[in-house]
Design a protein around this motif. Structure first.
Motif, PDB file in Angstrom:
ATOM      1  N   CYS A  41       0.824  -1.227   0.000  1.00  0.00           N
ATOM      2  CA  CYS A  41       0.000   0.000   0.000  1.00  0.00           C
ATOM      3  C   CYS A  41       0.846   1.259   0.000  1.00  0.00           C
ATOM      4  N   TYR A  42       1.769   1.366   0.956  1.00  0.00           N
ATOM      5  CA  TYR A  42       2.618   2.551   0.964  1.00  0.00           C
ATOM      6  C   TYR A  42       3.897   2.308   1.743  1.00  0.00           C
ATOM      7  N   ARG A  43       4.933   3.064   1.344  1.00  0.00           N
ATOM      8  CA  ARG A  43       6.239   3.017   2.005  1.00  0.00           C
ATOM      9  C   ARG A  43       6.321   4.148   3.022  1.00  0.00           C
ATOM     10  N   TRP A  44       7.078   3.894   4.075  1.00  0.00           N
ATOM     11  CA  TRP A  44       7.284   4.929   5.083  1.00  0.00           C
ATOM     12  C   TRP A  44       8.616   4.697   5.771  1.00  0.00           C
ATOM     13  N   THR A  45       9.061   5.721   6.502  1.00  0.00           N
ATOM     14  CA  THR A  45      10.366   5.684   7.159  1.00  0.00           C
ATOM     15  C   THR A  45      10.208   5.995   8.645  1.00  0.00           C
ATOM     16  N   HIS A  46      11.315   5.936   9.350  1.00  0.00           N
ATOM     17  CA  HIS A  46      11.326   6.250  10.782  1.00  0.00           C
ATOM     18  C   HIS A  46      11.907   7.633  11.036  1.00  0.00           C
ATOM     19  N   SER A  47      11.533   8.193  12.185  1.00  0.00           N
ATOM     20  CA  SER A  47      12.137   9.419  12.709  1.00  0.00           C
ATOM     21  C   SER A  47      12.598   9.163  14.130  1.00  0.00           C
ATOM     22  N   ILE A  89      16.981   3.857  24.235  1.00  0.00           N
ATOM     23  CA  ILE A  89      16.006   3.936  23.141  1.00  0.00           C
ATOM     24  C   ILE A  89      14.623   3.496  23.622  1.00  0.00           C
ATOM     25  N   VAL A  90      13.627   4.228  23.169  1.00  0.00           N
ATOM     26  CA  VAL A  90      12.223   3.885  23.376  1.00  0.00           C
ATOM     27  C   VAL A  90      11.633   3.699  21.982  1.00  0.00           C
ATOM     28  N   THR A  91      11.114   2.499  21.712  1.00  0.00           N
ATOM     29  CA  THR A  91      10.591   2.247  20.368  1.00  0.00           C
ATOM     30  C   THR A  91       9.503   1.180  20.423  1.00  0.00           C
ATOM     31  N   TYR A  92       9.160   0.680  19.265  1.00  0.00           N
ATOM     32  CA  TYR A  92       8.076  -0.292  19.143  1.00  0.00           C
ATOM     33  C   TYR A  92       8.482  -1.672  19.649  1.00  0.00           C
ATOM     34  N   GLU A  93       7.482  -2.437  20.039  1.00  0.00           N
ATOM     35  CA  GLU A  93       7.701  -3.828  20.415  1.00  0.00           C
ATOM     36  C   GLU A  93       8.181  -4.599  19.190  1.00  0.00           C
ATOM     37  N   THR A  94       8.916  -5.666  19.415  1.00  0.00           N
ATOM     38  CA  THR A  94       9.375  -6.523  18.331  1.00  0.00           C
ATOM     39  C   THR A  94       8.167  -7.033  17.553  1.00  0.00           C
ATOM     40  N   GLY A  95       8.265  -6.970  16.228  1.00  0.00           N
ATOM     41  CA  GLY A  95       7.173  -7.437  15.380  1.00  0.00           C
ATOM     42  C   GLY A  95       6.186  -6.351  14.990  1.00  0.00           C
ATOM     43  N   TYR A  96       6.401  -5.121  15.457  1.00  0.00           N
ATOM     44  CA  TYR A  96       5.479  -4.029  15.154  1.00  0.00           C
ATOM     45  C   TYR A  96       6.196  -2.875  14.470  1.00  0.00           C
ATOM     46  N   ASP A 150       2.328   1.642  20.412  1.00  0.00           N
ATOM     47  CA  ASP A 150       1.713   2.863  19.944  1.00  0.00           C
ATOM     48  C   ASP A 150       2.707   4.018  19.982  1.00  0.00           C
ATOM     49  N   ALA A 151       2.768   4.783  18.906  1.00  0.00           N
ATOM     50  CA  ALA A 151       3.704   5.907  18.821  1.00  0.00           C
ATOM     51  C   ALA A 151       3.406   6.983  19.858  1.00  0.00           C
ATOM     52  N   ASP A 152       2.148   7.214  20.182  1.00  0.00           N
ATOM     53  CA  ASP A 152       1.829   8.237  21.183  1.00  0.00           C
ATOM     54  C   ASP A 152       2.355   7.854  22.560  1.00  0.00           C
ATOM     55  N   VAL A 153       2.357   6.569  22.870  1.00  0.00           N
ATOM     56  CA  VAL A 153       2.933   6.105  24.133  1.00  0.00           C
ATOM     57  C   VAL A 153       4.447   6.334  24.118  1.00  0.00           C
ATOM     58  N   ILE A 154       5.084   6.006  23.005  1.00  0.00           N
ATOM     59  CA  ILE A 154       6.526   6.222  22.873  1.00  0.00           C
ATOM     60  C   ILE A 154       6.845   7.706  23.046  1.00  0.00           C
ATOM     61  N   LYS A 155       6.073   8.579  22.407  1.00  0.00           N
ATOM     62  CA  LYS A 155       6.311  10.020  22.513  1.00  0.00           C
ATOM     63  C   LYS A 155       6.123  10.504  23.954  1.00  0.00           C
ATOM     64  N   THR A 156       5.179   9.930  24.660  1.00  0.00           N
ATOM     65  CA  THR A 156       4.981  10.296  26.070  1.00  0.00           C
ATOM     66  C   THR A 156       6.200   9.910  26.896  1.00  0.00           C
ATOM     67  N   LEU A 212      12.582   9.581  29.408  1.00  0.00           N
ATOM     68  CA  LEU A 212      12.989   8.193  29.634  1.00  0.00           C
ATOM     69  C   LEU A 212      13.862   7.616  28.528  1.00  0.00           C
ATOM     70  N   GLY A 213      14.047   8.340  27.442  1.00  0.00           N
ATOM     71  CA  GLY A 213      14.895   7.860  26.365  1.00  0.00           C
ATOM     72  C   GLY A 213      14.640   8.627  25.078  1.00  0.00           C
ATOM     73  N   VAL A 214      15.337   8.211  24.040  1.00  0.00           N
ATOM     74  CA  VAL A 214      15.207   8.762  22.697  1.00  0.00           C
ATOM     75  C   VAL A 214      14.250   7.850  21.936  1.00  0.00           C
ATOM     76  N   GLY A 215      13.262   8.422  21.280  1.00  0.00           N
ATOM     77  CA  GLY A 215      12.260   7.618  20.588  1.00  0.00           C
ATOM     78  C   GLY A 215      12.606   7.356  19.142  1.00  0.00           C
ATOM     79  N   ILE A 216      12.233   6.178  18.672  1.00  0.00           N
ATOM     80  CA  ILE A 216      12.284   5.869  17.244  1.00  0.00           C
ATOM     81  C   ILE A 216      10.866   5.457  16.868  1.00  0.00           C
ATOM     82  N   VAL A 217      10.231   6.269  16.013  1.00  0.00           N
ATOM     83  CA  VAL A 217       8.840   6.033  15.632  1.00  0.00           C
ATOM     84  C   VAL A 217       8.683   6.174  14.113  1.00  0.00           C
TER      85      VAL A 217
END
Length: 168
Positions: free
Chosen positions: A30-36, A65-72, A97-103, A109-114
């Motif tokens: 459907c679409y490509r996307w990247t991380h920030s 680092i604060v990021t997504y769970e493995t597999g997500y 969820d990215a909003d949880v990571i941003k919180t 608590l760390g640097v986020g990768i979303v």
């Protein structure tokens, strides 16, 4: 998501990871996307980015680092980039969820990768986003249906709305 489709509990599945690995499913790109990388505006990485310094994996590896769970949400590409570079990935917190990571990032608590699309400049004014497309492989969001499924008209309508290049 794949399990729900395979068990007949869902008609359509949308995910970044793994859908294309199931031969019983038809997984359409459907679409490509990247991380920030997400940090508070006064964080050293935000200052370095503002000064024109390009973020490196080596520099990112120096922070928790604060990021997504493995597999997500493209987490496998994050893990793979650090593995290929021979660097330890110090993940201190994970979320689906990215909003949880941003919180968590906002709380210091760390640097986020979303996902880059999860950062909204207006809504997330208390955070800074650093482009990380050069650090991690692009991600592909796919829409999947069971290979043997009969698709009703509303499913086709949903697919065409979600990903306009996909048509009946």
């Amino acid at each position: 998501v794949a399990r729900l489709l395979l068990d007949g509990e869902a008609d359509v599945g949308i995910a970044t990871e793994a859908l294309a690995q199931f031969p019983e499913l038809i997984a359409l790109p459907c679409y490509r996307w990247t991380h920030s990388v997400i940090v508070p505006p006064d964080h050293v990485l935000a200052r370095e980015a503002a000064a024109g310094q390009r973020l490196s994996l080596e520099r990112l590896a120096q922070f928790p680092i604060v990021t997504y769970e493995t597999g997500y949400t493209g987490r496998s590409h994050i893990d793979e980039a650090f593995r290929r570079a021979g660097l330890a990935l110090n993940v201190v917190l994970v979320a689906m969820d990215a909003d949880v990571i941003k919180t968590y990032v906002d709380l210091g608590l760390g640097v986020g990768i979303v996902a880059a699309i999860a950062y909204d400049e207006e809504r997330d004014r208390h955070l800074s986003a650093i482009d990380a497309r050069h650090l991690f492989a692009d991600n592909m969001t796919r829409l999947a249906v069971r290979r043997d499924a009969y698709l009703r008209d509303y499913i086709y309508s949903f697919i065409e709305t979600f990903a306009p290049p996909l048509t009946r």
